[in-house]
Design a protein around this motif. Structure first.
Motif, short mmCIF file in Angstrom:
data_model
loop_
_atom_site.label_atom_id
_atom_site.label_comp_id
_atom_site.label_asym_id
_atom_site.label_seq_id
_atom_site.Cartn_x
_atom_site.Cartn_y
_atom_site.Cartn_z
N ASN A 80 45.77 41.00 35.73
CA ASN A 80 45.65 42.37 36.21
C ASN A 80 46.97 43.11 36.21
O ASN A 80 47.01 44.29 36.51
N ASP A 128 40.92 38.38 40.72
CA ASP A 128 40.84 39.83 40.79
C ASP A 128 41.94 40.32 41.74
O ASP A 128 42.53 39.51 42.49
N PRO A 129 42.23 41.62 41.76
CA PRO A 129 43.32 42.11 42.62
C PRO A 129 43.18 41.73 44.09
O PRO A 129 44.18 41.54 44.78
N THR A 130 41.95 41.63 44.61
CA THR A 130 41.76 41.25 46.00
C THR A 130 41.55 39.74 46.16
O THR A 130 41.04 39.28 47.19
N ASP A 131 41.94 38.98 45.13
CA ASP A 131 41.90 37.53 45.12
C ASP A 131 40.49 36.94 45.08
O ASP A 131 40.29 35.76 45.41
N LYS A 160 40.92 53.81 53.64
CA LYS A 160 39.72 53.01 53.86
C LYS A 160 38.85 53.61 54.95
O LYS A 160 37.61 53.66 54.86
N THR A 192 47.45 54.98 43.47
CA THR A 192 46.40 54.29 42.74
C THR A 192 46.65 54.41 41.24
O THR A 192 47.16 55.44 40.77
N GLN A 211 33.11 40.00 36.84
CA GLN A 211 33.36 41.23 37.59
C GLN A 211 32.23 42.24 37.37
O GLN A 211 31.71 42.85 38.31
#
Length: 443
Positions: free
Chosen positions: A23, A54-57, A145, A235, A423
């Motif tokens: 990533n 993935d970016p959030t593990d 968020k 972002t 994904q």
């Protein structure tokens, strides 16, 4: 300071050894100066399964070639040594690394090294630079968020393409980025406001070998860190909401021979485009579509091509034409180059550079002729060739590409498509809020 100098300095305490996942995120560990001596000689173990995260593990479907979460050695690159921008002396060394052995087949930095070496064997020396687009928010990750990522406060209220007004207002941000780049040895060539609210661009100067890609990886990671340190966020999503324009990485590339002579320039030809340059363009048109997944690696990537966005309309080329995918830029032997406008801002700089260089060099070796030049608006014309327009199509094209298996490696193709397919399948199960708004009552 060199790696040897740091290890010899009695004031040195810790160093950070980093590698890059698929990533484009830096992962690694802080190691003591004493440990660094053995690591510099023998490498450092780290689980190659991290390449699949993935970016959030989230672990999407595959981990490594054995499935046992083993460690493989990372090899340090002494030439990549730089300083961390906010760490104290003695704790501030950063050294980049890549996997060796079997794991090098799925390691982005190792794959780019392999492609560059293969180009060199053909007598070709790529020179390339990269432009990074991003959006800056006056929001913390927590506040974004809490708002459900809607109605976010961007750093500027309005679209601000090259407006000096907003650049002056945000001078502290630009100065902080420039200061951050100095210890990281990032050749920051240009920064400016772009085409949307809070939308900015930072450009890496052209260079050879691993440096431009190394620098863009560092820039992406540390711009995010800078924003977090300021209580803000950035972002790199290609489309972070339906009103935002698309965000990308533009890769500028030319070729030289080993004496330093430009292989793209021929004063006798239209716009100076040499036969070699034509064949490079032919390779881009022939093979880049196969590697769409490299340039568009997430489920969000494909929203970049919604109608009305300023994204490439197909695998077209044109001289000084931003409505084509491959834009020719420059007016002499020192500046003539092609800009690949396909990579999204979420793409991995090592992989985007590797796929672009491989496609162009394969075109030169195979003497592939390009399609006719696009004159006028590319959006008003039907392209003869196209890239994949959906993630499933991109997965299938990469998985079935003999070119990708040859240049990027069969193991990479297998692993990368598996993670992206996982994904895509995960997101197919989601029910977006916009679908509930549209169909819940009367759908």
């Amino acid at each position: 300071m060199t790696l040897d100098d740091y290890m010899a300095d009695p004031a040195s305490r810790f160093a950070t050894v980093a590698m890059t996942d698929t990533n484009g995120l830096l992962r690694g560990q802080m190691v003591s100066a004493n440990s660094l001596k053995g690591i510099a000689k023998n490498g450092m173990g780290m689980a190659p399964a991290q390449l699949a995260l993935d970016p959030t593990d989230a672990m999407p479907g595959v981990n490594d070639d054995k499935g046992d979460f083993h460690d493989d050695p990372l090899q340090l690159d002494p030439g990549s040594v730089r300083r961390l921008p906010w760490s104290k002396a003695g704790h501030d060394l950063l050294v980049l690394s890549n996997y060796t052995g079997a794991s090098s087949q799925i390691c982005p930095r190792a794959i780019l090294k392999s492609v560059l070496a293969r180009a060199g064997e053909a007598g070709l020396v790529p020179k390339y630079g990269m432009e990074l687009e991003y959006t800056l928010f006056d929001e913390t990750p927590e506040s974004a968020k809490a708002k459900g990522y809607r109605n976010l406060k961007t750093a500027t209220a309005h679209a601000s393409h090259d407006l000096i007004l907003y650049q002056v207002v945000q001078t502290e941000w630009y100065e902080a980025v420039a200061a951050m780049c100095e210890p990281l040895k990032i050749d920051l060539a240009k920064m400016h406001e772009e085409i949307g609210a809070g939308f900015m661009e930072a450009c890496i100067g052209a260079g050879e070998g691993m440096e431009p890609a190394d620098q863009l990886v560092l820039l992406k990671n540390f711009i995010r860190a800078l924003a977090l340190r300021q209580g803000r966020s950035v972002t790199f999503m290609p489309r972070w909401n339906e009103k935002a324009d698309s965000q990308s990485i533009h890769l500028h590339i030319s070729l030289k021979d080993k004496t330093g002579r430009s292989l793209f320039w021929d004063a006798k030809e239209k716009n100076g485009v040499s036969r070699t340059f034509r064949h490079f363009l032919g390779g881009l048109q022939a093979y880049v579509g196969d590697t769409t997944l490299v340039f568009q690696p997430t489920v969000n990537s494909y929203r970049r091509f919604a109608p009305g966005t300023f994204a490439p309309p197909g695998l077209t080329w044109g001289f000084e034409n931003r409505t084509t995918c491959f834009r020719l830029v420059g007016h002499d032997a020192g500046s003539l180059r092609v800009e690949n406008r396909l990579p999204g801002a979420d793409s991995n700089p090592y992989l985007s550079a590797a796929a672009t260089i491989a496609a162009g060099v394969a075109g030169v070796i195979g003497e592939i002729e390009p399609d006719p030049e696009t004159i006028g608006s590319g959006y008003a014309q039907q392209p003869a060739r196209d890239f994949a327009r959906s993630m499933p199509d991109a997965i299938d094209r990469l998985r079935g590409s003999a070119f990708a298996k040859d240049w990027l490696g069969a193991r990479f193709v297998e692993a990368f498509t598996a993670t992206r397919e996982s994904q895509h399948n995960e997101f197919r199960r989601k029910v977006p809020d916009v679908e509930l708004e549209r169909f819940f009552d009367l759908g």
